[in-house]
Design a protein around this motif. Structure first.
Motif, short mmCIF file in Angstrom:
data_model
loop_
_atom_site.label_atom_id
_atom_site.label_comp_id
_atom_site.label_asym_id
_atom_site.label_seq_id
_atom_site.Cartn_x
_atom_site.Cartn_y
_atom_site.Cartn_z
N ARG A 148 0.83 -1.20 0.00
CA ARG A 148 0.00 0.00 0.00
C ARG A 148 0.86 1.25 0.00
NH1 ARG A 148 -3.89 0.01 4.84
NH2 ARG A 148 -5.34 1.15 3.51
N PHE A 149 2.01 1.18 0.68
CA PHE A 149 2.93 2.32 0.75
C PHE A 149 4.23 1.90 0.04
CE2 PHE A 149 0.49 2.42 4.83
CZ PHE A 149 -0.34 3.49 4.50
N ILE A 150 4.44 2.43 -1.12
CA ILE A 150 5.58 1.99 -1.91
C ILE A 150 6.89 2.46 -1.29
CG2 ILE A 150 4.27 1.81 -4.05
CD1 ILE A 150 5.32 4.50 -4.88
N PRO A 151 7.97 1.73 -1.49
CA PRO A 151 9.24 2.06 -0.84
C PRO A 151 9.93 3.25 -1.47
CG PRO A 151 9.48 0.10 -2.20
CD PRO A 151 8.02 0.45 -2.21
N TRP A 152 10.79 3.86 -0.66
CA TRP A 152 11.71 4.88 -1.14
C TRP A 152 12.77 4.17 -1.97
CZ3 TRP A 152 12.88 10.03 -1.39
CH2 TRP A 152 14.22 10.40 -1.51
N THR A 153 12.83 4.50 -3.26
CA THR A 153 13.75 3.83 -4.17
C THR A 153 14.44 4.88 -5.03
OG1 THR A 153 12.17 1.98 -4.28
CG2 THR A 153 13.98 1.99 -5.86
N PRO A 154 15.64 5.32 -4.66
CA PRO A 154 16.35 6.31 -5.46
C PRO A 154 16.61 5.81 -6.87
CG PRO A 154 17.35 6.09 -3.29
CD PRO A 154 16.38 4.96 -3.43
N GLU A 155 16.81 6.74 -7.77
CA GLU A 155 17.06 6.39 -9.17
C GLU A 155 18.38 5.64 -9.32
OE1 GLU A 155 16.91 9.88 -11.55
OE2 GLU A 155 14.76 10.22 -11.24
N GLY A 156 18.49 4.88 -10.40
CA GLY A 156 19.71 4.15 -10.68
C GLY A 156 19.84 2.91 -9.81
N ASP A 157 21.04 2.62 -9.40
CA ASP A 157 21.34 1.45 -8.57
C ASP A 157 21.92 1.95 -7.24
OD1 ASP A 157 21.84 -1.08 -7.60
OD2 ASP A 157 23.68 -1.35 -8.76
N PRO A 158 21.05 2.41 -6.32
CA PRO A 158 21.57 2.99 -5.07
C PRO A 158 22.37 1.99 -4.26
CG PRO A 158 19.22 2.55 -4.90
CD PRO A 158 19.59 2.33 -6.33
N ARG A 159 23.51 2.44 -3.75
CA ARG A 159 24.37 1.57 -2.95
C ARG A 159 24.98 2.36 -1.81
NH1 ARG A 159 25.59 -3.41 -4.79
NH2 ARG A 159 24.50 -3.93 -6.72
N PHE A 160 24.98 1.72 -0.65
CA PHE A 160 25.59 2.30 0.53
C PHE A 160 26.85 1.51 0.84
CE2 PHE A 160 26.24 2.44 5.14
CZ PHE A 160 26.38 3.80 5.31
N GLY A 161 27.99 2.14 0.70
CA GLY A 161 29.24 1.42 0.90
C GLY A 161 29.40 0.23 -0.02
N GLY A 162 28.85 0.34 -1.23
CA GLY A 162 28.94 -0.75 -2.19
C GLY A 162 27.87 -1.80 -2.08
N VAL A 163 26.93 -1.65 -1.12
CA VAL A 163 25.90 -2.66 -0.87
C VAL A 163 24.52 -2.08 -1.20
CG1 VAL A 163 24.78 -4.09 0.90
CG2 VAL A 163 27.26 -3.72 0.96
N ARG A 164 23.72 -2.84 -1.92
CA ARG A 164 22.32 -2.46 -2.16
C ARG A 164 21.55 -2.77 -0.88
NH1 ARG A 164 19.06 -0.98 -6.36
NH2 ARG A 164 16.89 -1.74 -6.34
N LEU A 165 21.31 -1.73 -0.09
CA LEU A 165 20.86 -1.89 1.29
C LEU A 165 19.43 -1.41 1.48
CD1 LEU A 165 21.60 -2.52 4.29
CD2 LEU A 165 22.35 -0.13 4.46
N LEU A 166 18.61 -2.25 2.10
CA LEU A 166 17.25 -1.90 2.49
C LEU A 166 17.22 -1.56 3.97
CD1 LEU A 166 14.17 -1.68 2.07
CD2 LEU A 166 14.06 -4.18 2.44
N VAL A 167 16.82 -0.34 4.30
CA VAL A 167 16.58 0.06 5.68
C VAL A 167 15.10 -0.18 5.95
CG1 VAL A 167 16.62 1.94 7.35
CG2 VAL A 167 18.42 1.79 5.60
N LEU A 168 14.80 -1.13 6.81
CA LEU A 168 13.42 -1.55 7.03
C LEU A 168 12.87 -0.93 8.31
CD1 LEU A 168 11.23 -3.44 5.80
CD2 LEU A 168 12.01 -5.19 7.42
N LEU A 212 -5.37 5.47 0.58
CA LEU A 212 -4.33 6.27 1.20
C LEU A 212 -3.24 6.55 0.17
CD1 LEU A 212 -4.06 4.27 4.55
CD2 LEU A 212 -5.03 6.56 4.29
N PRO A 213 -2.56 7.69 0.29
CA PRO A 213 -1.50 7.99 -0.68
C PRO A 213 -0.41 6.92 -0.68
CG PRO A 213 -2.05 9.94 0.61
CD PRO A 213 -2.74 8.78 1.26
N SER A 214 -0.16 6.33 -1.83
CA SER A 214 0.82 5.25 -1.89
C SER A 214 2.24 5.75 -1.71
CB SER A 214 0.71 4.50 -3.22
OG SER A 214 0.98 5.37 -4.31
N ASP A 215 2.46 7.07 -1.91
CA ASP A 215 3.81 7.63 -1.79
C ASP A 215 4.07 8.24 -0.41
OD1 ASP A 215 2.15 9.83 -1.94
OD2 ASP A 215 3.31 10.88 -3.49
N TYR A 216 3.32 7.80 0.59
CA TYR A 216 3.45 8.38 1.93
C TYR A 216 4.86 8.18 2.49
CZ TYR A 216 2.21 9.66 6.73
OH TYR A 216 2.15 10.25 7.95
#
Length: 210
Positions: free
Chosen positions: A4-24, A41-45
């Motif tokens: 229902r609430f879509i994730p924050w997903t930056p453009e391209g291939d976001p990487r933190f310290g070289g890792v594609r990291l999901l902060v949950l 409800l707004p899906s972009d909340y």
């Protein structure tokens, strides 16, 4: 099942310290007229909150500021360039996909967890992170059952688990205390996060499940 609430997903291939990291994160809460009564409800909340309180905050917000510090190992400061660089390097999603009544720190109704599990699995398949940092012990205890224990420990804060994608790859996960909780100290969390990410970068976790 789509979230229902879509994730924050930056453009391209976001990487933190070289890792594609999901902060949950755990959940959003009902506030004022913002209630979960069956109306759309707004899906972009979630995206709006990251943008307004993570990337361009008018003031320090405990959750987003503490996440920044726990992952970077640096104290938060109102430096938009640094904040933007950080939030554009990570993925972010809230596990519970209903608004929790009662405000912050209210208990999450039991059926909210089971309702949200299939959406979490969908998000994992779509985002395909290489690692997950789970924010909060309550979320860690109640989220979907893991597919493998990658690092058992007598200290629950040092247990790492894995979630298996449809192609068989295990996505390692660890947790920290909730960044908004009383007594949260990013200086204690940062070394654990960095040790976890070092193992992910080395590629040794999923290859050697316990």
């Amino acid at each position: 099942m789509q979230p229902r609430f879509i994730p924050w997903t930056p453009e391209g291939d976001p990487r933190f310290g070289g890792v594609r990291l999901l902060v949950l994160g755990e959940s959003h809460y009902e506030e004022g007229d913002w209630i979960d009564d069956g109306r759309p409800l707004p899906s972009d909340y979630t995206i709006g909150l990251v943008r307004d309180w993570g990337v361009r905050p008018p003031a320090r917000q405990p959750f987003y500021a503490s996440v920044y510090s726990a992952l970077t190992g640096q104290p938060w400061e109102a430096d938009q360039a640094k904040l933007e660089a950080f939030w554009n390097s990570v993925l972010h999603y809230n596990y519970v996909q209903k608004l929790v009544p009662g405000g912050a720190r209210a208990p999450v109704p039991g059926d909210f967890w089971s309702f949200s599990e299939p959406m979490f699995r969908t998000v994992l398949e779509e985002l395909r992170p290489e690692a997950i940092v789970v924010t909060g012990r309550r979320l860690w205890r109640n989220m979907a059952e893991e597919d493998a224990v990658l690092r058992p420990s007598d200290d629950p804060m040092e247990v790492w688990v894995g979630y298996r994608l449809s192609d068989g790859r295990l996505v390692p996960a660890m947790h920290i205390r909730h960044p908004s909780s009383p007594g949260f100290d990013w200086r204690k969390a940062a070394p654990s996060v960095e040790a976890f990410l070092q193992e992910v970068r080395a590629g040794s976790i999923a290859r050697n499940p316990a």
